[in-house]
Design a protein around this motif. Sequence first.
Motif, short mmCIF file in Angstrom:
data_model
loop_
_atom_site.label_atom_id
_atom_site.label_comp_id
_atom_site.label_asym_id
_atom_site.label_seq_id
_atom_site.Cartn_x
_atom_site.Cartn_y
_atom_site.Cartn_z
N ASN A 115 9.08 8.14 4.11
CA ASN A 115 9.38 7.82 2.63
C ASN A 115 10.37 6.61 2.28
OD1 ASN A 115 7.58 9.63 1.70
ND2 ASN A 115 8.81 11.26 1.61
N ARG A 175 9.48 3.29 0.40
CA ARG A 175 9.89 2.56 -0.98
C ARG A 175 10.28 1.05 -0.67
NH1 ARG A 175 12.71 7.82 -0.55
NH2 ARG A 175 14.52 6.95 0.31
N GLN A 227 7.05 -0.59 -0.65
CA GLN A 227 6.15 -0.60 -2.07
C GLN A 227 7.15 -1.41 -3.10
OE1 GLN A 227 6.01 3.60 -2.58
NE2 GLN A 227 3.91 3.74 -1.57
N ALA A 242 1.95 3.83 -5.79
CA ALA A 242 3.64 3.42 -5.53
C ALA A 242 4.17 3.95 -6.86
CB ALA A 242 3.61 2.13 -5.22
N GLY A 243 3.61 3.64 -8.12
CA GLY A 243 4.32 3.65 -9.30
C GLY A 243 4.34 4.96 -9.80
N THR A 244 5.22 5.21 -10.96
CA THR A 244 5.19 6.65 -11.38
C THR A 244 3.89 6.70 -12.38
OG1 THR A 244 7.64 6.55 -11.21
CG2 THR A 244 6.60 8.18 -13.07
N GLY A 249 4.57 11.42 -3.00
CA GLY A 249 4.93 9.99 -2.96
C GLY A 249 6.28 9.49 -2.20
N SER A 250 6.39 8.03 -1.96
CA SER A 250 7.87 7.91 -1.16
C SER A 250 8.97 8.18 -2.20
CB SER A 250 7.83 6.54 -0.92
OG SER A 250 7.39 5.63 -2.16
N ASP A 251 9.00 8.26 -3.32
CA ASP A 251 10.19 8.61 -4.23
C ASP A 251 9.89 9.65 -5.03
OD1 ASP A 251 12.66 8.07 -4.84
OD2 ASP A 251 12.24 6.78 -6.32
N ARG A 252 9.10 10.69 -4.67
CA ARG A 252 8.79 11.82 -5.45
C ARG A 252 8.21 11.73 -6.78
NH1 ARG A 252 11.34 16.07 -2.72
NH2 ARG A 252 12.48 15.36 -0.94
N GLN A 253 7.48 10.32 -6.69
CA GLN A 253 7.25 9.99 -8.27
C GLN A 253 5.95 10.63 -8.81
OE1 GLN A 253 7.13 8.21 -5.40
NE2 GLN A 253 5.29 6.75 -5.29
#
Lengths: 415, 306
Positions: free
Chosen positions: A387, A391, A394, B159-161, B253-257
Amino acid sequence: MRRTPTLVGATLLAAALVAAGCGGGASDGKTRITIGLFGNFGYQQLFEEYEKAHPDIDITDRTASYSDHHKNLAAHLATNNGAADIEAVDVGYINQFKANPGQFVELGSEVKDRWLDWKWEGSLSKDGKQIGYGTDIGGLAICYRRDLFEAAGLPSDRDQVSALWPTWEQFMATGKQFAAKAPAGAKFFDGGPTVLNAIVGQAPTGYYDKNDKIVVGDNADIRKGWNLVAQGVADGLSAGLLHSTPQWNTGFKQGQFATLACPAWMMAKIKDQAPDTAGKWDLAAVPGGGGNWGGSYLTVPKQGKNTDKAVALAAWLTAPEQQAKVFATAGLLPSTPKLYSEESVAKKQDPFFNNAPVGKVFTDAARALKPQYQGPKAGDVQTELGNAMQRVEQGKQSPDESWNQFVGDVKRLED
Amino acid sequence: MKTDWRERRHRWDTRYAPYAYIAPYFLLFAVFGLFPLLYTAWVSLQDRNLLDGDAATFIGVDNYVQLLTADPYFWNAMGNTLSLWLLTTVPQILFALGIAQLLNRRLRGRTFFRMGVLLPNITSVAAVTIIFAQLFGRDFGLINWVLELFGAGRIDWQAGTGSSHTAIAAMVVWRWTGYHALIFLASMQAIPTSVYEAARLDGATSWQQFWRITVPMLRPQIIFSTVIATAGNMRLLAEPLLFNPGAGAATGGSDRQFQTAALYLYEQGFAKFDFGYASAIAWLLLIATVAITGLSYLAARRIRTD
């Protein structure tokens, strides 16, 4: 009295629903052994062979994706219902499961000598109970696309390619050369997390120290690898695909990347995903040398109804003779060292990979492999690291920000 | 004597038989609904590993305190849940109203279209999500292809929220709009035509008729649909989980978005094996769902009926 049939009916229906939930057992007098797998274990032919030799056994396999498989297994163990008779467990999860050895049949140590010592110890609980028979180990090499290398003006012969990158720094430098003349749509490697996993697999210490304390935040080898891969991403070498996702699978078919960190089991994935690329791939040495990524075990949950027969089947499937067959058909690297000097294994070439000497490459890798200690939640740490690298890929965070968040995230795993 | 007994039996019959009729539902609910609910409450007061229930220790409300005061990822998940609730529920109801209005006209193949709008609802959520995840793919997705055709850039939807929420909301809206449209349509057909005729005589445009007659007359169905949609959309799990398959699926998601509260529960329970903590999340999510459902009920009730 006219009311009662309704009530009885409803009760019967409810009882039937409950009963249907816990069915099992084959109706034709055979014992059904279910086996829960993820990915490609290369077992289909072996199942048929075993059923022929044991007419009273009917083997049913069910295959799920990597993470679904392990989460389902956890749920089935927790509810004491629904697990297959034999369940495969990846090295990233084995520690989490062996922390509760009571859930599994203890396998004893009669056939201990089959395996590499570290493979055997990997599934041994703290109090000395063996919960899994080793299937394969990963080893490490680099799979690369000859056609894309040629198109970019790089050498395509495997010895010359191996000579390009004795170190990961040189691997990235080669990547820049590739990027300068790369065919449209092709990047040098598939994604940062894949490369990083290979680098982590080579470090003497990984995510944990031997006291099960997470030390990845202070691990200089991994931090160095992180910086290197993040730089590669910044240089535009990454296709930005996370391994084992549908988009990554599409990437094989579309030729979106020229190299891929290849444990032996990865080769089976490539063949499954992109059969049309046969002959275009080849195999080179991994930068840095040595290392392991992945490999699995077969466990027998205690809740099963036919644990004795399941243990017998698991023991048979992981015996050297069968591991040799799996290596021949699916290319999974045996965890039984006896095979490394056997000709059928050591001399194997793979036409899919342009007749690369996969036998020699991977048995050498297995012999040179210095095992790395895997802590209880190594699989979760690997997920967080993936992850974190995503980040960066991305463009959501800088490498430093993302690393710091990663260190905080793994700290949560210890609480 | 005998008649007396029969009479009494008849009285019992009419009095108690209805309870016997509905008893199976409540029995099943008690076994599969109430018991798990209460058991979850009990587990949420423990420090408990999913695989090792015997070693659980009672820790009171510690899990709740931790969640509410010291867990930013819980609040992140709650925020995502609310955002997705808004992005799914509101369009769902509005589109359903529009579609119902269209289907309420005389058109060829009416039954075909009416059944057609229900089709998305009977397809499996996993299949829908996998297809939509491909449509919203970064490199080879249909939607990015269309965007590029019109000169707009590619979007990395996951990728985006905002972009990931939009994609997930699209799946939910696509699946459920037809269901609500059919409910609205059924009630629209029950509105007497004389009301519309009178309005037309008074010079009301069809837009006015829709907002002044149709929508107020549908108030009970709109309330029902809002409540049902809210209860469902507050616990989205399969869509965000399958939108991002792979080892990191449970983090959304990579940032828990796009990690919803239900997905966070799943991660804590089945990836981290923290059964007690996951149970506490379940209860907080239940409370939030009841609260939001109540709010949307009040909001939908404000539709004027005069």
